[in-house]
Design a protein around this motif. Structure first.
Motif, PDB file in Angstrom:
ATOM      1  N   ASP A 179      -2.270   7.811 -17.940  1.00  0.00           N
ATOM      2  CA  ASP A 179      -2.102   9.126 -17.318  1.00  0.00           C
ATOM      3  C   ASP A 179      -3.364   9.588 -16.608  1.00  0.00           C
ATOM      4  O   ASP A 179      -3.298  10.328 -15.625  1.00  0.00           O
ATOM      5  N   SER A 180      -4.508   9.171 -17.113  1.00  0.00           N
ATOM      6  CA  SER A 180      -5.779   9.638 -16.551  1.00  0.00           C
ATOM      7  C   SER A 180      -6.201   8.846 -15.314  1.00  0.00           C
ATOM      8  O   SER A 180      -7.175   9.213 -14.657  1.00  0.00           O
ATOM      9  N   ASP A 181      -5.496   7.788 -14.991  1.00  0.00           N
ATOM     10  CA  ASP A 181      -5.844   6.955 -13.842  1.00  0.00           C
ATOM     11  C   ASP A 181      -5.239   7.559 -12.583  1.00  0.00           C
ATOM     12  O   ASP A 181      -4.014   7.629 -12.433  1.00  0.00           O
ATOM     13  N   GLU A 182      -6.103   7.991 -11.650  1.00  0.00           N
ATOM     14  CA  GLU A 182      -5.613   8.676 -10.451  1.00  0.00           C
ATOM     15  C   GLU A 182      -4.768   7.759  -9.578  1.00  0.00           C
ATOM     16  O   GLU A 182      -3.744   8.187  -9.022  1.00  0.00           O
ATOM     17  N   GLU A 183      -5.163   6.502  -9.439  1.00  0.00           N
ATOM     18  CA  GLU A 183      -4.395   5.578  -8.609  1.00  0.00           C
ATOM     19  C   GLU A 183      -3.006   5.338  -9.190  1.00  0.00           C
ATOM     20  O   GLU A 183      -2.004   5.293  -8.455  1.00  0.00           O
ATOM     21  N   GLU A 184      -2.942   5.193 -10.498  1.00  0.00           N
ATOM     22  CA  GLU A 184      -1.643   4.995 -11.121  1.00  0.00           C
ATOM     23  C   GLU A 184      -0.789   6.257 -11.013  1.00  0.00           C
ATOM     24  O   GLU A 184       0.434   6.181 -10.844  1.00  0.00           O
ATOM     25  N   ALA A 185      -1.441   7.419 -11.097  1.00  0.00           N
ATOM     26  CA  ALA A 185      -0.698   8.674 -10.947  1.00  0.00           C
ATOM     27  C   ALA A 185      -0.091   8.779  -9.549  1.00  0.00           C
ATOM     28  O   ALA A 185       1.064   9.205  -9.373  1.00  0.00           O
ATOM     29  N   GLU A 186      -0.863   8.370  -8.537  1.00  0.00           N
ATOM     30  CA  GLU A 186      -0.342   8.388  -7.166  1.00  0.00           C
ATOM     31  C   GLU A 186       0.817   7.408  -7.010  1.00  0.00           C
ATOM     32  O   GLU A 186       1.792   7.688  -6.304  1.00  0.00           O
ATOM     33  N   GLU A 187       0.708   6.265  -7.677  1.00  0.00           N
ATOM     34  CA  GLU A 187       1.788   5.278  -7.598  1.00  0.00           C
ATOM     35  C   GLU A 187       3.063   5.818  -8.250  1.00  0.00           C
ATOM     36  O   GLU A 187       4.170   5.582  -7.758  1.00  0.00           O
ATOM     37  N   GLU A 188       2.907   6.545  -9.334  1.00  0.00           N
ATOM     38  CA  GLU A 188       4.081   7.130  -9.986  1.00  0.00           C
ATOM     39  C   GLU A 188       4.747   8.171  -9.086  1.00  0.00           C
ATOM     40  O   GLU A 188       5.977   8.276  -9.036  1.00  0.00           O
ATOM     41  N   ILE A 189       3.955   8.944  -8.369  1.00  0.00           N
ATOM     42  CA  ILE A 189       4.513   9.919  -7.428  1.00  0.00           C
ATOM     43  C   ILE A 189       5.296   9.197  -6.336  1.00  0.00           C
ATOM     44  O   ILE A 189       6.394   9.625  -5.945  1.00  0.00           O
ATOM     45  N   HIS A 190       4.731   8.093  -5.839  1.00  0.00           N
ATOM     46  CA  HIS A 190       5.429   7.313  -4.814  1.00  0.00           C
ATOM     47  C   HIS A 190       6.754   6.771  -5.355  1.00  0.00           C
ATOM     48  O   HIS A 190       7.787   6.826  -4.673  1.00  0.00           O
ATOM     49  N   ARG A 191       6.722   6.238  -6.558  1.00  0.00           N
ATOM     50  CA  ARG A 191       7.967   5.729  -7.157  1.00  0.00           C
ATOM     51  C   ARG A 191       9.003   6.848  -7.309  1.00  0.00           C
ATOM     52  O   ARG A 191      10.208   6.626  -7.110  1.00  0.00           O
ATOM     53  N   TYR A 215       6.501  -2.191 -10.421  1.00  0.00           N
ATOM     54  CA  TYR A 215       5.112  -1.932 -10.802  1.00  0.00           C
ATOM     55  C   TYR A 215       4.275  -3.163 -10.462  1.00  0.00           C
ATOM     56  O   TYR A 215       4.786  -4.289 -10.405  1.00  0.00           O
ATOM     57  N   SER A 216       2.994  -2.919 -10.270  1.00  0.00           N
ATOM     58  CA  SER A 216       2.081  -4.055 -10.148  1.00  0.00           C
ATOM     59  C   SER A 216       1.940  -4.720 -11.516  1.00  0.00           C
ATOM     60  O   SER A 216       2.138  -4.083 -12.556  1.00  0.00           O
ATOM     61  N   ASP A 229       0.866  -1.181   0.000  1.00  0.00           N
ATOM     62  CA  ASP A 229       0.000   0.000   0.000  1.00  0.00           C
ATOM     63  C   ASP A 229       0.903   1.232   0.000  1.00  0.00           C
ATOM     64  O   ASP A 229       1.680   1.452   0.934  1.00  0.00           O
ATOM     65  N   ILE A 230       0.804   2.050  -1.024  1.00  0.00           N
ATOM     66  CA  ILE A 230       1.742   3.170  -1.159  1.00  0.00           C
ATOM     67  C   ILE A 230       1.537   4.220  -0.074  1.00  0.00           C
ATOM     68  O   ILE A 230       2.469   4.961   0.251  1.00  0.00           O
ATOM     69  N   ALA A 271       3.655   2.726   2.785  1.00  0.00           N
ATOM     70  CA  ALA A 271       5.081   2.805   2.454  1.00  0.00           C
ATOM     71  C   ALA A 271       5.551   4.251   2.369  1.00  0.00           C
ATOM     72  O   ALA A 271       6.647   4.589   2.831  1.00  0.00           O
ATOM     73  N   GLY A 272       4.700   5.112   1.803  1.00  0.00           N
ATOM     74  CA  GLY A 272       5.089   6.519   1.648  1.00  0.00           C
ATOM     75  C   GLY A 272       5.306   7.221   2.966  1.00  0.00           C
ATOM     76  O   GLY A 272       6.115   8.155   3.063  1.00  0.00           O
ATOM     77  N   ALA A 273       4.618   6.760   4.013  1.00  0.00           N
ATOM     78  CA  ALA A 273       4.769   7.393   5.321  1.00  0.00           C
ATOM     79  C   ALA A 273       6.168   7.186   5.891  1.00  0.00           C
ATOM     80  O   ALA A 273       6.641   7.978   6.719  1.00  0.00           O
TER      81      ALA A 273
END
Length: 683
Positions: free
Chosen positions: A108-120, A100-101, A35-36, A39-41
């Motif tokens: 690009d339009s997928d919010e969850e994937e966008a958040e995952e990219e920020i985490h990466r 990646y999962s 869960d990003i 992990a991000g915390a």
């Protein structure tokens, strides 16, 4: 706070360290969580640990050097919390979190994937910091991790191999300039060689191929030591795994990265030039170009240009290859110019297509840093075709912009050979400069026009006289015509955006005049065609000194007067001025320019500490020094005895300025005038 040694004896520090050591398993549990949000915390804490490790290493190094010994790598001063012990865990969780999962779609339009990219992206920062702090340990981890992947790498699951290649790619970035020897010597070059021989470029997932091509170009200098690897890499990039692949992102990145690859290797590409050029032509002209974007096509044309100019081809081969690329474009342009669509009112679409073709021609002119006479026939055909397009649609914004770009390029490619074609194009560019009150495209058009004219002036100087002389006043007048109307009447104010447009056009006017007088073309202003407008030009420049509250314009206008004084005052007849005109110009400078310039820096609103204002003061010093050098003591006497008193300039400061002007160094005049201005504003 304090050193590691001091903290090791502090009870509270020891207690805190014990707590930290006990909580580290929980940190790694958080950091490795899928869960990003969880992990991000933990990311900020890991970054803080790396800062602690850096400090501990620096302290150990300083302590060792203080004892006169060279510290071993990663030696540490004893501390209750040793951050180095946790480096293996940091690198391990970084690698895990970069996966990646399996079902990641790169949308690009997928919010969850966008958040995952920020985490990466945040996790990559940890890796970069790790590489910076512990480069040898990080390299060892990367090598161990890659060697643990089951060959062939083309069959390794996409998340694992993509994350592994990502670490290789970012390793060089994290090293920074001080540790680049680790990327060029030892284990890392061996790792790169193994990767290029591993067949990873045939991986079925497009994102793996993208990151592989990215790291190939990042470490492209590696191929100079192993040129035998160039062929297989080119085969991967140019074939179905790259340029001709159906995936748009992979195809686009392949175009761009191949361009960088070719540019960097230069003559090393010689054995592969003919093959690549044939493939590029097939992509561009054999009906396959429809799947490529304009940007992709531009990269391909630039690839061809660099191969033609920098891969060691003979001049005859260069000419043949260049003609094979240029001829189809020019033929397509002629078809567009004579197409029924243009006659049927579809001018915008045709103009866009012509602009694209001109852009491609400009791309083909890249890769050369000198004019080659044997290639002039091809370059002149480019200019002629582009000029025909401009004649057809002289007001089309994109076409005008691309035409000016190719003329910029032809200055280098054709040198003096371009001059004969400028009389056909320059009047059209000037006459149809975009006219709009506050339109961004219009502003860009005028800016591009000024840049082009000034480049031509700088390049050709006196040789440009026959081209520029008939059109200079037309260009200057056009800047005035383009200025939006400003409100007049009591209480009226100029909207800021309108004022900005007006100021921009005024700067264009002054900058063109400055380039004319600074590059051996001031006699244009004295020609029979331009002489009637000389007084108007001089008064416009004067207004830039005394009326426009803009340091940039003021400095430019003062520079114009400095050049004119140096050109016209010492020998009027030689410059083209008869006795009456010479006397009138000197009088204009003495009675209008000098008092106006000094008044502008003595006014209460003058910003003494502003850098732009100080440059104005320096330019005034240069003007006064030029007048003193050309007119001699009479000028100094008039300045000290008449001009300065009329401005209520303090007599003692006037004497100081007069003394400085009586000596040769310009630097002394600048120093004294600056001091005088500061003292006037302090009184």
């Amino acid at each position: 706070q304090g050193s590691n040694a001091a903290r090791s004896h502090c009870p509270s520090a020891v207690a805190t360290a014990e707590l930290l050591n006990k909580m580290m398993p929980l940190v790694w549990a958080f950091m490795s969580h899928r869960d990003i949000d969880v992990a991000g915390a933990a990311v900020p804490l890991v970054m803080s640990m790396l800062e602690t490790l850096k400090r501990q290493l620096d302290e150990a190094k300083a302590a060792a050097l203080g004892q006169g010994v060279v510290p071993p790598i990663y030696s540490l001063v004893p501390s209750p919390f040793v951050a180095m012990e946790h480096m293996p865990n940091i690198l391990t969780v970084v690698y895990q979190q970069l996966h990646y999962s399996d079902d990641f779609q790169f949308e690009d339009s997928d919010e969850e994937e966008a958040e995952e990219e920020i985490h990466r992206r945040n996790v990559r920062k940890i890796f970069l910091k790790s590489t910076q702090v512990c480069p040898e340990m990080t390299l060892e981890f990367v090598c161990t991790m890659l060697s643990g992947l089951q060959p062939p790498l083309s069959s390794v699951p996409f998340p694992r191999i993509e994350a592994a290649l990502c670490l290789v790619y970012h390793f060089g970035e994290g090293l920074g300039p001080k540790n680049q020897q680790l990327a060029n010597e030892g284990h890392f070059p061996v790792l790169l060689s193994a990767l290029h021989r591993s067949g990873v470029s045939a991986h079925p997932h497009w994102s793996v191929r993208v990151i592989y091509f990215e790291l190939t170009v990042r470490y492209v200098r590696h191929f100079r030591n192993e040129p035998e690897l160039i062929g297989p890499v080119l085969e991967s990039m140019c074939g179905p795994n790259g340029l001709t692949n159906a995936h748009p992102t992979l195809r686009a990145r392949s175009c761009y990265l191949l361009k960088s690859f070719v540019k960097t290797l230069g003559s090393s590409m010689s054995p592969y030039t003919a093959t690549i050029l044939h493939g590029v032509r097939e992509l561009l002209f054999a009906g396959n170009a429809t799947s490529l974007s304009e940007s992709d096509l531009g990269h391909l044309f630039e690839i061809a240009a660099h191969l033609v100019n920098n891969s060691g081809l003979t001049i005859d081969d260069q000419l043949t290859q260049l003609e094979s690329l240029v001829t189809p474009i020019i033929s397509a342009m002629q078809e567009l110019i004579h197409s029924p669509s243009l006659q049927n009112g579809d001018a915008d679409r045709v103009g866009d297509q012509l602009a694209q073709k001109i852009s491609f021609l400009a791309q083909l002119s890249k890769g050369t840093n000198k004019s080659v006479a044997q290639l002039w026939p091809v370059y002149t055909s480019m200019v002629q075709a582009s000029t025909s397009a401009l004649v057809t649609l002289p007001t089309h914004t994109a076409l005008r912009a691309k035409f000016m770009v190719i003329i910029h390029r032809m200055v280098l490619c054709l040198d003096a050979g371009l001059l004969e074609y400028l009389p056909h194009a320059l009047p059209l560019l000037i006459a149809h400069m975009a006219c709009s009150d506050v339109d961004n495209e219009a502003q860009r058009d005028s800016e591009a026009m000024v840049q082009l004219v000034n480049q031509l002036i700088i390049k050709y100087e006196e040789r440009l006289f026959p081209v520029l002389e008939p059109h200079l006043m037309q260009l200057l007048q056009r800047f005035i015509e383009l200025m939006p109307k400003q409100p007049t009447g009591p209480g009226s104010t100029v909207p800021p955006h309108v004022g900005a447009v007006v100021l921009g056009l005024q700067r264009h006017y002054f900058l063109v005049v400055q380039h004319v007088v600074a590059h051996k073309l001031s006699h244009i202003l004295l020609s029979a065609q331009q002489r009637p407008h000389l007084e108007q030009v001089l008064h416009t420049v004067l207004s830039g000194i005394v009326e426009i509250d803009d340091p940039v314009s003021r400095k430019t206008c003062l520079s114009v007067m400095v050049f004119l004084v140096k050109s016209w005052v010492p020998d009027g007849p030689k410059a083209g001025l008869d006795a009456n005109a010479h006397g009138a110009f000197v009088g204009f400078v003495m009675e209008k320019v000098v008092p106006g310039a000094l008044r502008s820096v003595l006014a209460p609103g003058f910003r003494v500490k502003d850098a732009g204002s100080l440059r104005v003061a320096v330019e005034i010093s240069t003007l006064l020094h030029a007048l003193s050098s050309t007119l001699g003591p009479p000028f100094v006497q008039a300045l000290v005895g008449e001009i300065l008193p009329a401005l209520e300039f303090p007599a003692d400061l006037g004497q100081q300025l007069g003394v400085a002007l009586s000596g040769p160094p310009l630097s002394e005049v600048q120093k004294v005038l600056r001091s005088c201005i500061q003292q006037v504003h302090q009184r």
